[in-house]
Each structure stands twice: as C-alpha cells, then as structure tokens.
Write an enzyme that holds these catalytic residues in place. Structure first.
Site, PDB file in Angstrom:
ATOM      1  N   HIS A 114       0.828  -1.214   0.000  1.00 42.64           N
ATOM      2  CA  HIS A 114       0.000   0.000   0.000  1.00 42.64           C
ATOM      3  C   HIS A 114       0.858   1.257   0.000  1.00 42.64           C
ATOM      4  O   HIS A 114       1.964   1.292   0.558  1.00 42.64           O
ATOM      5  CB  HIS A 114      -0.989  -0.006   1.163  1.00 42.64           C
ATOM      6  CG  HIS A 114      -0.377   0.010   2.537  1.00 42.64           C
ATOM      7  ND1 HIS A 114       0.003   1.168   3.180  1.00 42.64           N
ATOM      8  CD2 HIS A 114      -0.100  -0.997   3.402  1.00 42.64           C
ATOM      9  CE1 HIS A 114       0.476   0.879   4.377  1.00 42.64           C
ATOM     10  NE2 HIS A 114       0.436  -0.428   4.546  1.00 42.64           N
TER      11      HIS A 114
ATOM     12  N   ASP B  56      -0.508   4.388   0.942  1.00 43.15           N
ATOM     13  CA  ASP B  56      -0.976   5.369   1.922  1.00 43.15           C
ATOM     14  C   ASP B  56      -0.288   5.160   3.264  1.00 43.15           C
ATOM     15  O   ASP B  56       0.274   4.084   3.543  1.00 43.15           O
ATOM     16  CB  ASP B  56      -2.492   5.311   2.087  1.00 43.15           C
ATOM     17  CG  ASP B  56      -2.992   3.964   2.597  1.00 43.15           C
ATOM     18  OD1 ASP B  56      -2.407   2.925   2.221  1.00 43.15           O
ATOM     19  OD2 ASP B  56      -3.969   3.935   3.376  1.00 43.15           O
TER      20      ASP B  56
ATOM     21  N   ASP C 130       6.100   1.057   7.272  1.00 44.39           N
ATOM     22  CA  ASP C 130       4.718   0.661   6.950  1.00 44.39           C
ATOM     23  C   ASP C 130       4.174   1.505   5.813  1.00 44.39           C
ATOM     24  O   ASP C 130       3.500   2.497   6.037  1.00 44.39           O
ATOM     25  CB  ASP C 130       3.859   0.828   8.207  1.00 44.39           C
ATOM     26  CG  ASP C 130       2.446   0.336   8.044  1.00 44.39           C
ATOM     27  OD1 ASP C 130       2.173  -0.377   7.063  1.00 44.39           O
ATOM     28  OD2 ASP C 130       1.598   0.665   8.891  1.00 44.39           O
TER      29      ASP C 130
ATOM     30  N   GLU D 281      -5.154   1.204   2.464  1.00 47.75           N
ATOM     31  CA  GLU D 281      -5.004   0.105   3.421  1.00 47.75           C
ATOM     32  C   GLU D 281      -5.128   0.593   4.844  1.00 47.75           C
ATOM     33  O   GLU D 281      -5.595  -0.147   5.726  1.00 47.75           O
ATOM     34  CB  GLU D 281      -3.654  -0.597   3.217  1.00 47.75           C
ATOM     35  CG  GLU D 281      -3.504  -1.919   3.960  1.00 47.75           C
ATOM     36  CD  GLU D 281      -3.043  -1.790   5.409  1.00 47.75           C
ATOM     37  OE1 GLU D 281      -3.165  -2.771   6.163  1.00 47.75           O
ATOM     38  OE2 GLU D 281      -2.548  -0.700   5.779  1.00 47.75           O
TER      39      GLU D 281
END
Length: 429
Positions: free
Chosen positions: A76, A78, A108, A138
């Site tokens: 992801h 975002d 992350d 996500e």
C-alpha cells in the site's frame, strides 16, 4: 542500478496521509511515481482511480517459466497521519541520518514497495509471472484500494497462487535459555479476522431522579463489563502451534501446548510475537448514550473491536451474544474474516531459504498477526497470502514501535538486506 534507499526516500516524500473515513491526501502522485519507475524498467503499468486521487497501480511482469502460476506482490502507498511537531525530523523528509532512513511509511510499508521497484529497475527476471498491485487506502478500510480492486477488477488476479506483502520476514533478536541471542524471522501465515460491532441497549426513557429498572445505560454498562471481564480461552491455530514448537526448540524452551500461558512465560521477550494470537479478543472502544444529565435515555450504544482467530468465528459470536444478554443487540460495522495460509508449503520453505541465503543463522518461524492487512481482500479470491517484507534490523531497534509511531525509521542496511532476500525469493520460487 536503482538504489533502494533513494527510492524509498522518494516514496516517503509523497504525503499520502490517510486520516480515515475518506479524509485523505490521496495516493495519486505516489502512484504516478511508481508507474514511472515501472515504465522505465520496461513494464507496462496502469493507474486505476477508485475515487478522485485514490490511485492504485497494477502491472504484470513475465516469468522465465510461464507454466507456473503467478505470484501476487501487493503493497500500500498510503500512510497514517504524522504531526511534525512530535518528530525529530520532518515526517515526509525522507532524511538519512545515523544509518537510518527517517519518515512516515519507512516501515509501513514504503520500504517493501521500494525493494520491489529497485529489483525490477535492476532488471530482475522472476522465475514465475509477478502480478503487482500498489494500492490505496489500506490504512483505513481498503474500500478504495484492495477491496475495490478485488471486487471491480477481480480478473486481474485470476490464477495467482500466492501473495506476499506486510508483515513478516524481519529480524527479531530473542534470548535463548543458554544465554545466546537467536535471530528469529517471523513470516506471516495467518491473521486474526476483524469484526467491528455496534451494540445497542434499549430501555425505558424517564426522569433521572426516579427509579428505573429498565435503564438502557445500565443494560449497556452491565453488558460491557461482562465483555471486558471475560477471559477468552486459548485457541491454537496451525500457525500458532507451529510457532510455539519451532521458537521453543530454537530458544531451548520447553513447550507444553496444554499450558500455553506457561509456555509464553518461558519464551520471554519472544512471547510478544504470539501473545495476541493465542486467543480471540473483544474490546469496548466507543460509547454513546444520553443527551441531558437529568434524562434517562431509551437507547445507549457502544462499539466493540473484536479480533477472531481462524476457525473460531462461530464460537466467538455465540459467546458475545451470551455475554451481551437479553437487552442488547449487535450489528457489524465492519466484518473481515480471518486469513490462513499453509505453514508447511513450498512457499514458506522458499521464503525461509531466501532469508537463510543472507543470514545462515536465521530461524524462520510462522506468525499470526493480531491485526490485519489487505490480505483480507485477496485471500477470498483463493490466494494464499503471506506476510513477507524482509528486513534486517539491529538488536535494540524497536521495530514494533515504528509502524504508526513517532520517528518512524528503517535501517539503511536493512533495506539493502531486504532487497537481496526478496531477489533470492523471486528468482527461485
């Protein structure tokens, strides 16, 4: 060659903050950057917007053996919010300092996205076809990203046998019984399911000064107390059982599956990898009742964050219903079932071999996430989803505090290690 550190830094500099509930900076610019890197590598990407600025990138990379089913690689773009006031560096600076790359998303999970892009920019020839999905949303509910793609563009994922993404493949330094430090590498083979629920208690409205034995607030509070006080039983999944056996053997710790709590105590710090995955959980997190202090309301509501292990949903919901009692009813706010992939599989063995190629002393163990990822969107398509975003981290580095934390950062050498491990996997699996 495309430097993985610089690629990650460039991704971090795109502010793709997702505040939830549709409030997002959007992934458009980051998606265009990803598509540009892929195009320069001779790969034809397409950008799909599920809503204005909520951009996803899809692409396919041919494999040297077309007879093999494809592998999905999904990550992801975002990130969760970050307040610059709290940080030592600006969270979207992508600054390299003291051997670390700093910024929101470095762990992350823009690090993994950068590893994949760097390998492809270097001309990686994967053994099997790769299906690439760099997705939006996500960090909220995935409705503009993975879940939208799985529903609206399902054909793109047809034939994928397995997938890799966050979280797993990172170094976990664990003390052994004989004083050694063992390097565990947990690989995600399962996730607890998510069941966010709204519970509603109903009663008789009335004046706050008068006796009322049908008080909705009291009904709700009593039910929430029963929920909070409930001790959920141990539920051993194949992943957790395999983790306990393999980690115990590596650390020289006796494992008694009839006494899981005792086993966790003997595992010491390594227990943190599994303690949230031996039981279901149901946690009251939100309350809403009343509009005036001297009025007993007829309705009181709360929300529950419920996490459920594979194979235990029916028992969990039956238990919750009995704990809520006769005056309280429930409904789902969000419901995503658990994820489970085979532990004893060629996929897991290939990931373990790739890690040992770079760290011969690696002890690779299966791992069940207490939370969840976009695997919940792709698993229902019949894809075995694994958490494998390899990363070397030094002893003392607080990996678990990095994702969503202040001063998120990733070791520069860890990024390079992860890229090499991922290269081993994709070239051989």
């Amino acid at each position: 060659m495309a430097d993985v550190v610089e690629l990650c830094a460039q991704l971090v500099r795109f502010d793709t903050t997702n505040r939830g509930h549709g409030d997002s900076e959007g992934e458009r610019e980051a998606a265009e950057f990803v598509a540009g890197v892929l195009s320069e590598a001779g790969i034809e990407p397409k950008i799909l917007e599920s809503a204005p600025r909520r951009a996803n990138v899809l692409a396919r990379v041919p494999g040297t053996d077309p007879a093999l089913p494809p592998l999905l690689i999904q990550g992801h773009l975002d990130v969760v919010p970050a307040d610059p006031v709290d940080w030592s560096v600006h969270p979207f600076s992508g600054e390299v300092r003291d051997g670390f790359l700093w910024g929101r998303g470095t762990v992350d999970m823009k690090d993994f996205c950068a590893m994949v892009l760097s390998l492809l920019s270097d001309g990686l020839r994967p053994r099997r076809e790769l299906v690439l999905a760099f997705v939006a949303d996500e960090e909220d509910r995935g409705e503009w990203g993975a879940h939208w793609l799985a529903a609206e563009h399902r054909e793109f994922f047809d034939g994928c046998a397995a997938a890799i993404s966050e979280t797993g493949g990172y170094t976990y330094h664990a003390p052994a019984a004989d004083g050694r430090t063992v390097r565990l590498y947990p690989v995600g083979t399962a996730e607890r399911g998510t069941a966010h629920m709204r519970v509603t208690a109903r009663g008789r409205a009335g004046h706050g000064s008068r006796r009322n034995d049908d008080n909705a607030v009291v009904h709700l509070v009593d039910a929430l107390h029963r929920i909070a006080a409930h001790r959920w039983p141990v539920h051993l999944t194949p992943t957790v059982e395999a983790f306990l056996r393999r980690a115990g053997e590596a650390l020289g710790v006796s494992v008694d599956l009839s006494d899981v709590d005792g086993t966790l105590a003997r595992l010491g710090p390594a227990a943190a990898l599994v303690e949230n995955a031996v039981r279901n959980s149901c946690t009251p997190t939100m309350l809403d009742a009343g509009y005036k202090v001297n009025v007993i309301p007829s309705v009181a509501q709360a929300q529950l964050d419920t996490r459920v292990l594979p194979g235990s949903e029916e028992d969990l919901f039956a238990t919750i219903d009995s704990l809520l009692g006769p005056h309280v009813e429930r409904e789902f706010v969000a419901h995503q079932p658990p994820v489970q992939a085979p532990v004893d599989s060629p996929w897991f063995e290939a990931m373990a071999a790739a890690l040992r190629a770079e760290d011969p002393e690696a002890v690779v163990v299966p791992f069940c996430m207490g939370g969840g990822t976009d695997a919940k969107a792709f698993s229902p398509l019949g894809i075995n989803c694994y958490g494998f975003a390899p990363l070397w981290v030094p002893e003392g580095y607080p990996y678990n505090a990095m994702a969503h934390g202040v001063d998120e950062r990733v070791p520069v050498e860890g990024l390079r290690f992860g890229k090499r491990v991922l290269g081993h996997l994709l070239s051989s699996v």
